[in-house]
Design a protein around this motif. Structure first.
Motif, mmCIF file in Angstrom:
data_model
loop_
_atom_site.group_PDB
_atom_site.id
_atom_site.type_symbol
_atom_site.label_atom_id
_atom_site.label_comp_id
_atom_site.label_asym_id
_atom_site.label_seq_id
_atom_site.Cartn_x
_atom_site.Cartn_y
_atom_site.Cartn_z
ATOM 1 N N PHE A 64 30.864 38.968 35.046
ATOM 2 C CA PHE A 64 30.428 37.798 35.828
ATOM 3 C C PHE A 64 29.278 38.284 36.709
ATOM 4 N N SER A 65 28.095 37.729 36.501
ATOM 5 C CA SER A 65 26.951 38.143 37.308
ATOM 6 C C SER A 65 26.156 36.915 37.700
ATOM 7 N N GLY A 66 25.253 37.117 38.638
ATOM 8 C CA GLY A 66 24.503 35.957 39.110
ATOM 9 C C GLY A 66 23.110 36.316 39.571
ATOM 10 N N LEU A 67 22.379 35.263 39.910
ATOM 11 C CA LEU A 67 21.042 35.413 40.453
ATOM 12 C C LEU A 67 20.818 34.311 41.464
ATOM 13 N N GLN A 68 19.978 34.614 42.450
ATOM 14 C CA GLN A 68 19.481 33.553 43.315
ATOM 15 C C GLN A 68 17.962 33.655 43.310
ATOM 16 N N PHE A 69 17.311 32.523 43.254
ATOM 17 C CA PHE A 69 15.854 32.481 43.151
ATOM 18 C C PHE A 69 15.240 32.155 44.513
ATOM 19 N N PRO A 70 13.906 32.375 44.638
ATOM 20 C CA PRO A 70 13.260 32.126 45.938
ATOM 21 C C PRO A 70 13.453 30.707 46.467
ATOM 22 N N ASN A 71 13.668 29.748 45.593
ATOM 23 C CA ASN A 71 13.901 28.368 46.066
ATOM 24 C C ASN A 71 15.387 28.115 46.351
ATOM 25 N N TYR A 72 16.167 29.195 46.378
ATOM 26 C CA TYR A 72 17.599 29.188 46.709
ATOM 27 C C TYR A 72 18.497 28.663 45.595
ATOM 28 N N SER A 73 17.919 28.250 44.463
ATOM 29 C CA SER A 73 18.767 27.871 43.342
ATOM 30 C C SER A 73 19.434 29.124 42.787
ATOM 31 N N SER A 74 20.423 28.930 41.934
ATOM 32 C CA SER A 74 21.209 30.081 41.498
ATOM 33 C C SER A 74 21.681 29.905 40.064
ATOM 34 N N GLU A 75 21.997 31.018 39.441
ATOM 35 C CA GLU A 75 22.612 31.039 38.118
ATOM 36 C C GLU A 75 23.878 31.878 38.154
ATOM 37 N N LEU A 76 24.846 31.461 37.349
ATOM 38 C CA LEU A 76 26.042 32.258 37.100
ATOM 39 C C LEU A 76 26.036 32.601 35.621
ATOM 40 N N ASN A 77 26.121 33.883 35.316
ATOM 41 C CA ASN A 77 26.168 34.335 33.932
ATOM 42 C C ASN A 77 27.517 34.976 33.654
ATOM 43 N N VAL A 78 28.087 34.628 32.519
ATOM 44 C CA VAL A 78 29.337 35.251 32.107
ATOM 45 C C VAL A 78 29.141 35.787 30.697
ATOM 46 N N ASN A 79 29.341 37.097 30.547
ATOM 47 C CA ASN A 79 29.211 37.739 29.239
ATOM 48 C C ASN A 79 30.580 37.906 28.592
ATOM 49 N N ALA A 80 30.547 38.112 27.271
ATOM 50 C CA ALA A 80 31.776 38.415 26.532
ATOM 51 C C ALA A 80 32.906 37.461 26.919
ATOM 52 N N LEU A 81 32.664 36.185 26.734
ATOM 53 C CA LEU A 81 33.619 35.167 27.169
ATOM 54 C C LEU A 81 35.005 35.383 26.592
ATOM 55 N N GLU A 82 35.996 35.123 27.454
ATOM 56 C CA GLU A 82 37.403 35.197 27.058
ATOM 57 C C GLU A 82 38.021 33.809 27.214
ATOM 58 N N LEU A 83 39.155 33.605 26.522
ATOM 59 C CA LEU A 83 39.805 32.295 26.595
ATOM 60 C C LEU A 83 40.135 31.903 28.044
ATOM 61 N N ASP A 84 40.538 32.894 28.851
ATOM 62 C CA ASP A 84 40.912 32.628 30.238
ATOM 63 C C ASP A 84 39.732 32.249 31.132
ATOM 64 N N ASP A 85 38.528 32.350 30.608
ATOM 65 C CA ASP A 85 37.360 31.938 31.376
ATOM 66 C C ASP A 85 37.203 30.418 31.368
ATOM 67 N N SER A 86 37.981 29.741 30.558
ATOM 68 C CA SER A 86 37.946 28.273 30.529
ATOM 69 C C SER A 86 38.352 27.756 31.904
ATOM 70 N N ALA A 87 37.450 27.008 32.545
ATOM 71 C CA ALA A 87 37.696 26.545 33.909
ATOM 72 C C ALA A 87 36.553 25.641 34.343
ATOM 73 N N LEU A 88 36.725 25.077 35.526
ATOM 74 C CA LEU A 88 35.633 24.356 36.187
ATOM 75 C C LEU A 88 34.942 25.355 37.108
ATOM 76 N N TYR A 89 33.644 25.481 36.978
ATOM 77 C CA TYR A 89 32.878 26.406 37.817
ATOM 78 C C TYR A 89 32.125 25.595 38.854
ATOM 79 N N LEU A 90 32.439 25.881 40.096
ATOM 80 C CA LEU A 90 31.879 25.143 41.211
ATOM 81 C C LEU A 90 30.836 25.973 41.931
ATOM 82 N N CYS A 91 29.730 25.343 42.231
ATOM 83 C CA CYS A 91 28.696 25.956 43.046
ATOM 84 C C CYS A 91 28.758 25.293 44.415
#
Lengths: 115, 109
Positions: A64-91
């Motif tokens: 689970f990794s992320g980034l924030q950009f100069p305009n304060y927007s953001s990304e969440l990256n998830v590699n090698a997805l597993e079944l348990d990663d199924s969820a609602l992701y809230l920012c």
């Protein structure tokens, strides 16, 4: 003034794939945090970004990794997805000042299903 | 580690009846406590925080450090109060929120 917007709203992936979720923070907010909400559970803190750097992390693995950009927007990256990663992701965005972080404003979430 | 417990998964009351949603926490420092609410098909939003000491939509919550509780109360429940309620804790030195599992409040006519 716009609120927190997240994209995509829904997506389906298969095990082993990678996913990127995006978030635009509320106007005037400089801090973004991400939470995972599994079915029937409360949101769980993944990590937080301030001034484009991670400044707090919950009990989530490095894939689970992320980034924030100069305009304060953001990304969440998830590699090698597993079944348990199924969820609602809230920012959530907030403004951080000398007294610490203020109240969080949440987005509507991105619902990830891993098959 | 800090923990937030909401013992009731579902709470059903009649309109006009008093309602109390329980929240207990475990943390030895000075926490900041919040109640967040999620109405049907809406996003999670702040209801109130203990440092504000205010009443929102008729709800109040008092931080009881002796009992480590932050129960949410309203003297007369309304149907529009039906929602999912989450208690959350922020540590004194951190920014992350620790959420409980939530209580679903159903107010019936």
């Amino acid at each position: 003034e716009t609120g927190v917007t997240q994209s995509p709203t829904h997506l389906i992936k298969t095990r082993g794939q990678q996913v990127t979720l995006r978030c635009s923070s509320q106007s005037g907010h400089n801090t973004v945090s991400w939470y995972q909400q599994a079915l029937g559970q409360g949101p769980q803190f993944i990590f937080q970004y301030y001034r484009e750097e991670e400044n707090g992390r919950g009990n989530f693995p490095p894939r689970f990794s992320g980034l924030q950009f100069p305009n304060y927007s953001s990304e969440l990256n998830v590699n090698a997805l597993e079944l348990d990663d199924s969820a609602l992701y809230l920012c959530a965005s907030s403004s951080t000042g000398a007294s610490g972080a203020n109240v969080l404003t949440f987005g509507a979430g991105s619902r990830l299903t891993v098959l | 580690a800090q923990r937030v417990t909401q013992p009731e998964k579902l709470l059903s009351v009649f309109k006009g009846a008093p309602v109390e949603l329980k929240c207990n926490y475990s943390y030895s420092g000075s926490p900041e406590l919040f109640w967040y609410v999620q109405y049907s098909r809406q996003r999670l939003q702040l209801l109130l925080r203990h440092i504000s000491r205010e009443s929102i939509k008729g709800f109040t919550a008092d931080l009881n450090k002796g009992e480590t509780s932050f129960h949410l109360k309203k003297p007369f429940a309304q149907e529009e109060d039906s929602a999912m309620y989450y208690c959350a804790l922020r540590r004194d030195s951190g920014y992350a929120l620790n959420f409980g599992k939530g209580t679903s409040l159903l107010v019936t006519p």
